[in-house]
Design a protein around this motif. Structure first.
Motif, PDB file in Angstrom:
ATOM      1  N   ASN A   8     -45.186  34.091  22.833  1.00  0.00           N
ATOM      2  CA  ASN A   8     -45.509  34.677  21.538  1.00  0.00           C
ATOM      3  C   ASN A   8     -44.794  36.002  21.311  1.00  0.00           C
ATOM      4  N   LEU A   9     -44.164  36.540  22.340  1.00  0.00           N
ATOM      5  CA  LEU A   9     -43.482  37.826  22.228  1.00  0.00           C
ATOM      6  C   LEU A   9     -41.994  37.692  21.942  1.00  0.00           C
ATOM      7  N   LYS A  12     -40.018  39.205  18.895  1.00  0.00           N
ATOM      8  CA  LYS A  12     -40.882  40.165  18.194  1.00  0.00           C
ATOM      9  C   LYS A  12     -40.143  41.487  18.031  1.00  0.00           C
ATOM     10  N   VAL A  73     -49.215  46.046  21.186  1.00  0.00           N
ATOM     11  CA  VAL A  73     -48.551  44.804  20.806  1.00  0.00           C
ATOM     12  C   VAL A  73     -49.380  44.189  19.689  1.00  0.00           C
ATOM     13  N   ILE A  77     -44.020  45.411  18.728  1.00  0.00           N
ATOM     14  CA  ILE A  77     -44.271  45.969  20.049  1.00  0.00           C
ATOM     15  C   ILE A  77     -43.955  47.456  19.899  1.00  0.00           C
TER      16      ILE A  77
END
Length: 81
Positions: A8-9, A12, A73, A77
């Motif tokens: 999911n990061l 980002k 986050v 981030i």
């Protein structure tokens, strides 16, 4: 901070605590022996360069941000610069 899946990061946006958009997360490195996370690899925005940040740069031009600099986050981030 609650649990967040690494998948999911990826991609980002990464922002400094001062509101500066630094770039997008490319990957996260870890120590294979301890399993501890080490650095965020960030593909910098065109305006950002090694001269405008205090972070090291890898051979591909990505910023290496120590995981200890992560403050939050959420939509971004957020990192301490």
């Amino acid at each position: 901070m609650g649990d967040i899946l690494a998948e999911n990061l990826s991609g980002k946006a990464v922002m400094g605590a001062d509101g500066t958009e630094l770039g997008d997360l490319y990957n996260i490195t870890m120590d294979l022996k301890s399993g501890a996370l080490k650095d965020l690899l960030v593909v910098p925005n065109e305006e950002i360069s090694a001269q405008t940040t205090d972070f090291d740069v890898d051979t591909e031009g990505r910023l290496t941000v120590p995981v200890g600099n992560v403050q939050a986050v959420k939509d971004y981030i957020v990192i301490a610069r």
